[in-house]
Motif scaffolding. Structure first.
Motif, PDB file in Angstrom:
ATOM      1  N   VAL A 131      16.959   4.072  64.966  1.00  9.29           N
ATOM      2  CA  VAL A 131      16.662   3.934  63.541  1.00  9.29           C
ATOM      3  C   VAL A 131      17.756   4.644  62.750  1.00  9.29           C
ATOM      4  CG1 VAL A 131      14.990   4.340  61.683  1.00  9.29           C
ATOM      5  CG2 VAL A 131      14.182   3.889  64.023  1.00  9.29           C
ATOM      6  N   GLY A 132      18.199   4.013  61.683  1.00  3.86           N
ATOM      7  CA  GLY A 132      19.208   4.615  60.822  1.00  3.86           C
ATOM      8  C   GLY A 132      18.990   4.232  59.376  1.00  3.86           C
ATOM      9  N   THR A 133      19.574   4.997  58.482  1.00  4.66           N
ATOM     10  CA  THR A 133      19.454   4.720  57.054  1.00  4.66           C
ATOM     11  C   THR A 133      20.780   5.020  56.382  1.00  4.66           C
ATOM     12  OG1 THR A 133      18.120   5.152  55.079  1.00  4.66           O
ATOM     13  CG2 THR A 133      18.690   7.050  56.434  1.00  4.66           C
ATOM     14  N   GLY A 134      20.913   4.561  55.148  1.00  2.93           N
ATOM     15  CA  GLY A 134      22.154   4.821  54.432  1.00  2.93           C
ATOM     16  C   GLY A 134      22.187   4.109  53.097  1.00  2.93           C
ATOM     17  N   PHE A 135      23.332   4.136  52.470  1.00  2.00           N
ATOM     18  CA  PHE A 135      23.527   3.459  51.197  1.00  2.00           C
ATOM     19  C   PHE A 135      24.862   2.727  51.237  1.00  2.00           C
ATOM     20  CE2 PHE A 135      25.575   7.539  50.673  1.00  2.00           C
ATOM     21  CZ  PHE A 135      26.741   7.250  49.984  1.00  2.00           C
ATOM     22  N   GLY A 136      25.011   1.757  50.341  1.00  5.14           N
ATOM     23  CA  GLY A 136      26.225   0.958  50.353  1.00  5.14           C
ATOM     24  C   GLY A 136      26.652   0.541  48.975  1.00  5.14           C
ATOM     25  N   LEU A 137      27.901   0.111  48.889  1.00  5.03           N
ATOM     26  CA  LEU A 137      28.475  -0.441  47.677  1.00  5.03           C
ATOM     27  C   LEU A 137      28.978  -1.842  47.993  1.00  5.03           C
ATOM     28  CD1 LEU A 137      30.577   2.607  46.387  1.00  5.03           C
ATOM     29  CD2 LEU A 137      28.328   1.883  45.582  1.00  5.03           C
ATOM     30  N   ARG A 138      28.784  -2.764  47.034  1.00  2.00           N
ATOM     31  CA  ARG A 138      29.239  -4.138  47.213  1.00  2.00           C
ATOM     32  C   ARG A 138      30.023  -4.583  45.982  1.00  2.00           C
ATOM     33  NH1 ARG A 138      26.452  -2.623  50.989  1.00  2.00           N
ATOM     34  NH2 ARG A 138      24.573  -3.566  51.867  1.00  2.00           N
ATOM     35  N   VAL A 139      31.183  -5.139  46.223  1.00  2.00           N
ATOM     36  CA  VAL A 139      31.937  -5.794  45.159  1.00  2.00           C
ATOM     37  C   VAL A 139      31.591  -7.277  45.254  1.00  2.00           C
ATOM     38  CG1 VAL A 139      34.202  -6.254  44.182  1.00  2.00           C
ATOM     39  CG2 VAL A 139      33.770  -4.078  45.342  1.00  2.00           C
ATOM     40  N   ASP A 140      30.747  -7.737  44.338  1.00  2.00           N
ATOM     41  CA  ASP A 140      30.173  -9.078  44.405  1.00  2.00           C
ATOM     42  C   ASP A 140      30.754  -9.935  43.285  1.00  2.00           C
ATOM     43  OD1 ASP A 140      28.680 -11.348  44.558  1.00  2.00           O
ATOM     44  OD2 ASP A 140      26.753 -10.351  44.737  1.00  2.00           O
ATOM     45  N   ILE A 141      31.601 -10.883  43.663  1.00  2.00           N
ATOM     46  CA  ILE A 141      32.161 -11.800  42.673  1.00  2.00           C
ATOM     47  C   ILE A 141      31.629 -13.210  42.929  1.00  2.00           C
ATOM     48  CG2 ILE A 141      34.220 -10.500  42.110  1.00  2.00           C
ATOM     49  CD1 ILE A 141      35.775 -12.003  44.177  1.00  2.00           C
ATOM     50  N   GLU A 142      30.296 -13.279  43.190  1.00  2.00           N
ATOM     51  CA  GLU A 142      29.543 -14.510  43.373  1.00  2.00           C
ATOM     52  C   GLU A 142      29.888 -15.209  44.686  1.00  2.00           C
ATOM     53  OE1 GLU A 142      27.028 -15.223  41.605  1.00  2.00           O
ATOM     54  OE2 GLU A 142      27.370 -13.694  40.088  1.00  2.00           O
ATOM     55  N   PHE A 143      31.099 -15.750  44.832  1.00  2.00           N
ATOM     56  CA  PHE A 143      31.432 -16.500  46.039  1.00  2.00           C
ATOM     57  C   PHE A 143      32.102 -15.628  47.105  1.00  2.00           C
ATOM     58  CE2 PHE A 143      34.963 -16.752  43.078  1.00  2.00           C
ATOM     59  CZ  PHE A 143      36.066 -16.485  43.863  1.00  2.00           C
ATOM     60  N   PHE A 144      32.250 -14.343  46.837  1.00  2.00           N
ATOM     61  CA  PHE A 144      32.932 -13.457  47.784  1.00  2.00           C
ATOM     62  C   PHE A 144      32.382 -12.042  47.610  1.00  2.00           C
ATOM     63  CE2 PHE A 144      36.578 -10.907  49.287  1.00  2.00           C
ATOM     64  CZ  PHE A 144      36.815 -11.539  50.505  1.00  2.00           C
ATOM     65  N   VAL A 145      32.007 -11.403  48.724  1.00  2.00           N
ATOM     66  CA  VAL A 145      31.411 -10.068  48.679  1.00  2.00           C
ATOM     67  C   VAL A 145      32.163  -9.147  49.636  1.00  2.00           C
ATOM     68  CG1 VAL A 145      29.336  -8.691  49.080  1.00  2.00           C
ATOM     69  CG2 VAL A 145      29.131 -10.970  48.094  1.00  2.00           C
ATOM     70  N   ILE A 180      24.964  -1.841  39.600  1.00  2.00           N
ATOM     71  CA  ILE A 180      25.472  -0.555  39.094  1.00  2.00           C
ATOM     72  C   ILE A 180      26.227  -0.818  37.802  1.00  2.00           C
ATOM     73  CG2 ILE A 180      26.908   1.457  39.584  1.00  2.00           C
ATOM     74  CD1 ILE A 180      26.316   1.083  42.532  1.00  2.00           C
ATOM     75  N   VAL A 181      27.409  -1.372  37.905  1.00  2.00           N
ATOM     76  CA  VAL A 181      28.165  -1.783  36.720  1.00  2.00           C
ATOM     77  C   VAL A 181      28.917  -3.062  37.054  1.00  2.00           C
ATOM     78  CG1 VAL A 181      28.471   0.493  35.686  1.00  2.00           C
ATOM     79  CG2 VAL A 181      30.102  -0.290  37.398  1.00  2.00           C
ATOM     80  N   SER A 182      28.896  -4.003  36.138  1.00  2.00           N
ATOM     81  CA  SER A 182      29.666  -5.226  36.238  1.00  2.00           C
ATOM     82  C   SER A 182      29.545  -5.853  37.632  1.00  2.00           C
ATOM     83  CB  SER A 182      31.129  -4.956  35.890  1.00  2.00           C
ATOM     84  OG  SER A 182      31.870  -6.149  35.838  1.00  2.00           O
ATOM     85  N   LEU A 183      30.660  -5.968  38.364  1.00  2.00           N
ATOM     86  CA  LEU A 183      30.661  -6.611  39.680  1.00  2.00           C
ATOM     87  C   LEU A 183      30.267  -5.670  40.804  1.00  2.00           C
ATOM     88  CD1 LEU A 183      33.990  -8.651  39.386  1.00  2.00           C
ATOM     89  CD2 LEU A 183      31.664  -9.420  38.881  1.00  2.00           C
ATOM     90  N   LEU A 184      30.081  -4.394  40.495  1.00  2.00           N
ATOM     91  CA  LEU A 184      29.761  -3.409  41.530  1.00  2.00           C
ATOM     92  C   LEU A 184      28.239  -3.286  41.667  1.00  2.00           C
ATOM     93  CD1 LEU A 184      30.891  -1.323  43.520  1.00  2.00           C
ATOM     94  CD2 LEU A 184      30.716   0.384  41.701  1.00  2.00           C
ATOM     95  N   LYS A 185      27.769  -3.469  42.892  1.00  2.00           N
ATOM     96  CA  LYS A 185      26.337  -3.371  43.179  1.00  2.00           C
ATOM     97  C   LYS A 185      26.104  -2.329  44.268  1.00  2.00           C
ATOM     98  CE  LYS A 185      25.470  -8.148  41.836  1.00  2.00           C
ATOM     99  NZ  LYS A 185      24.875  -9.447  42.219  1.00  2.00           N
TER     100      LYS A 185
END
Length: 765
Positions: free
Chosen positions: A705-719, A666-671
């Motif tokens: 069965v389920g579905t959805g969306f998510g956000l991840r703060v990914d700083i390589e060694f920590f999510v 999405i932007v920078s560290l946000l996926k």
């Protein structure tokens, strides 16, 4: 009504026209937008092998790449032009940054240069005297190029001759050429010649030629041996003026090991212990030479071997005590026909003792939350043989923050203590000399105790002990086997409410009563997911767990048949887990991740179901995320009082689950992520207290069965992961009503019942 059916098509055509016109107006008058190139191959002879590979290789030379299209539209180009105009606005700047593409004009294309590259590549493949041509087509604002390559008859090999055989290295080369891929009748191919040079270089280094280099070898082709056929003779020789050090083998005269090396270390004041031809140099004994010697595979007076050198470094690193492991060779002056080396191992140890404290705020999808504290004390090189002692402590408190009208104010307290002692070698009743070259198997002894108080309902005490081995067979494969695995579980101080739950479910009572588990377990992992440059990543995990068979055999021999051992009821079961994962890395930032998990437990003999601590559950942040943790199954079962009973009842002997997730930046560290999960658990045996819970042939019709969306703060060694999901299929509803969701987001009741928020650390798979 008919017009409505054409509205999507009309909308799409209008959008394409708008984008097309918007792009057209930005093209300079003296430029043409490059639409790419096509390549047509023509051959002078039939039956050329590998023509498809050659065509793919030549197509890779058609540069530059044109602007990409999406459904026939230059969306990226349109975003670029919109984002670079005067005062583009926030949205246009954002689109330009994320999907914008600079225009590729025909003025950037050099057809004549591309023709030269095609001819050069064909000659490298043995097709000498081939021809190429190109034709440019211009229309409106666009231009494209059509290339034609006429492939000539290839030159084929008659024989390979190694020129000269007076030197020892030349005799070695002659011997190595017996395994060459340069067969008589094969086509001239520069790639194969390069491969052969590198193969010979690697093989000579394995034979001790420390300073040899593939650039010392040269292939010469003679094409003037026939006027009627396109054949060539190949000569292999050493180049002129090769340095003498490059063509003599080297032996290792001295091996020095510095077990406690630092830059400030004064080598003149260190003590030296000589053992098995190696010098162990250290001020004070920080590592026993006898034990450290077993990790080093190179030997004194043996020839230099890069493979043994690399494996020795790997084995020393796998001890787990050293921050850096450096092997450096030093050439010695020599007057004979051999080279001589000194091997120096510089080992820089990690800090011997460390303490780590983690204060956590835990939030679970079953509405439990609370603080937790983890403490870890580590002592490396405990007995000066690379041993590692880990002491762990855990304190966790959880309380129910929501539960609707059935809320009971449930709370839990969890305490845990554990100790692991790891030996970087095989510890067995009789001495075993390990044969693993990649890394050293480690022996692990573990003892742990846990106390769990679940809000006045019950207390659960457990003690576990393990003895086993683990090792890496290579950089991808991991093995762990525990020949001794013991667990004692004691359910104490149960409340009348919980006793009623156990009375209603005899299977559940039995799973708690069988409080002695003695068995053997094995784990195998093959992991190729971590390389982001790999298009296709995959993971295979296999787990086997068997318990109670040895005890049952002992009881049969002794004539006992009461299902107890040392006064404790023991469990009998076999359990197998299969975890398959596949990642399609579209590029460095976009991934489609999939997982298929299947776990089967087979209670038998003394057991009707798996012990409670060995059972499967489904739902939660790492499972089917549209359902709360432990809230699915078994099968089509649904407890009447979800808030209380689900924690105890909704576990089983079988678990099948599948997941798919699209991950994107999405932007920078946000996926971000879009996902869909499906799965359930089942029982192997019929349980009247859990109707619909037995595993049957129509298990696929009972999947949640389920579905959805998510956000991840990914700083390589920590999510840090946030997922919001909603169910699409609910297995406990009547058939015909299981699929469907009203998606009434505006309704508070719907949101409460259908939106599940998950917070977790790390990716789910």
């Amino acid at each position: 009504m008919r017009i409505k059916r054409f509205i999507p098509a009309i909308y799409f055509i209008t959008l394409a026209t708008v984008i097309g016109c918007s792009v057209k107006k930005y093209i300079p008058e003296d430029e043409f937008l490059y639409k790419g190139a096509d390549l047509k191959l023509q051959t002078e002879v039939e039956g050329i092998k590998g023509l498809d590979d050659i065509e793919e290789e030549l197509n890779g030379l058609l540069r530059p790449e044109p602007n990409t299209k999406f459904l026939g539209m230059y969306v990226g180009l349109w975003a670029y032009f919109k984002g670079t105009k005067d005062k583009p606005g926030f949205i246009n700047r954002f689109l330009n940054k994320k999907i914008g593409e600079e225009p590729v004009y025909f003025s950037q294309v050099a057809p004549s240069r591309t023709e030269e590259l095609i001819i050069n590549r064909l000659e490298n493949r043995g097709f000498f005297y081939s021809t190429t041509s190109s034709e440019v087509t211009r229309k409106d604002i666009y231009a494209k190029v059509d290339y034609t390559a006429t492939i000539s008859e290839p030159y084929k090999l008659s024989e390979v001759v190694v020129d000269r055989d007076s030197l020892e290295v030349e005799k070695e080369i002659i011997e190595l050429m017996k395994d060459t891929k340069l067969d008589s009748g094969s086509r001239f191919d520069l790639n194969i010649l390069t491969f052969e040079r590198n193969r010979i270089d690697s093989a000579l280094k394995e034979k001790g030629y420390y300073n040899f280099n593939s650039d010392y070898l040269i292939f010469e082709a003679d094409t003037n041996i026939s006027d009627s056929a396109r054949i060539f003779k190949l000569y292999l020789r050493l180049k002129n003026n090769v340095p003498s050090k490059g063509i003599i083998p080297y032996t290792v005269d001295t091996i020095n090991v510095f077990p406690n090396y630092s830059i400030d270390e004064n080598e003149t004041k260190t003590d030296t212990v000589s053992l098995a031809g190696k010098n162990f140099i250290q001020n004070e004994k920080v590592f026993k030479p006898k034990l450290l010697n077993d990790y080093i595979l190179i030997e004194k007076n043996e020839r230099y071997n890069p493979t043994l050198s690399r494996l020795s470094s790997n084995r020393l690193s796998s001890i787990g005590n050293y921050k850096f492991v450096n092997l450096r060779y030093k050439e010695l002056e020599t007057s004979d026909s051999l080279g001589h080396l000194t091997a120096n191992f510089y080992l820089s140890p990690m800090t011997k003792r460390s303490v780590r404290a983690e204060l956590l705020a835990v939030s679970k999808s079953n509405n439990f939350a609370g603080p937790a504290l983890n403490l870890v004390y580590r002592n490396r090189n405990l007995f000066k043989g690379g041993e590692t002692l880990n002491l762990t402590g855990k304190v966790g408190y959880e309380f129910q923050i929501a539960g609707g009208e059935n809320r009971k104010g449930l709370q839990s307290l969890e305490l845990g203590l554990g100790a692991d002692l790891i030996f970087p070698r095989v510890i067995f009743f009789v001495p075993i000399k390990e044969k693993f070259s990649y890394s050293v198997p480690k022996t692990k002894m573990g003892l742990s105790a846990e106390y769990l108080s679940r809000g006045g309902l019950y207390r659960l005490n457990s003690i576990s002990a393990k003895y086993g081995y683990f090792w890496n067979a290579n950089q991808f494969a991991y093995h762990e086997i525990n020949p001794i695995s013991l667990s004692v579980v004691n359910l104490s101080k149960t409340s009348p409410e919980f006793e009623q739950i156990l009375d209603d479910n005899p299977f559940l009572r039995r799973s708690f009563e069988q409080n002695f588990i003695a068995g053997i377990n094995y784990t195998f992992n093959y992991n190729k997911l971590n390389d982001r440059f790999r298009t296709h990543g995959y993971f295979l995990g296999v787990g086997l767990d068997f318990a109670g068979n040895t005890i049952n055999l002992i009881n049969k021999i002794t004539g006992k048949n009461d299902g107890k051992f040392l006064g404790l009821e023991y469990a009998q079961y076999g359990k197998m887990d299969l975890d398959l994962r596949y990642h399609l890395n579209i590029d460095k930032k976009q991934t489609i991740a999939t997982r298929l998990f299947a776990g089967f437990g087979f209670p038998f003999g003394n057991s009707q179901s798996l012990p409670y601590i060995k059972q499967y559950f489904s739902g939660g942040p790492n499972s089917v995320r549209a359902f709360r943790i432990r809230s699915i199954g078994p099968g089509t079962y649904r407890p009447e009082n979800f808030d209380v009973n689900s924690f105890f009842d909704q576990s089983g002997d079988v678990r099948i689950e599948g997941n798919i997730e699209y991950r994107f930046p999405i932007v920078s560290l946000l996926k971000g992520a879009l996902f869909m999960d499906a799965g359930n658990i089942w029982l192997m045996n019929e349980n009247e207290a859990l109707p619909g819970g037995k595993f049957t042939s129509d298990w696929w019709n009972q999947l949640a069965v389920g579905t959805g969306f998510g956000l991840r703060v990914d700083i390589e060694f920590f999510v840090i992961r946030f997922d919001l999901a909603t169910p699409l299929r609910i297995p406990y509803l009547e058939e015909g009503e299981r699929w469907g969701n009203s998606f009434d987001v505006g309704s508070k009741t719907w949101r409460k019942q259908n939106l599940i928020f998950n917070f977790a650390i790390g990716y789910p798979f």
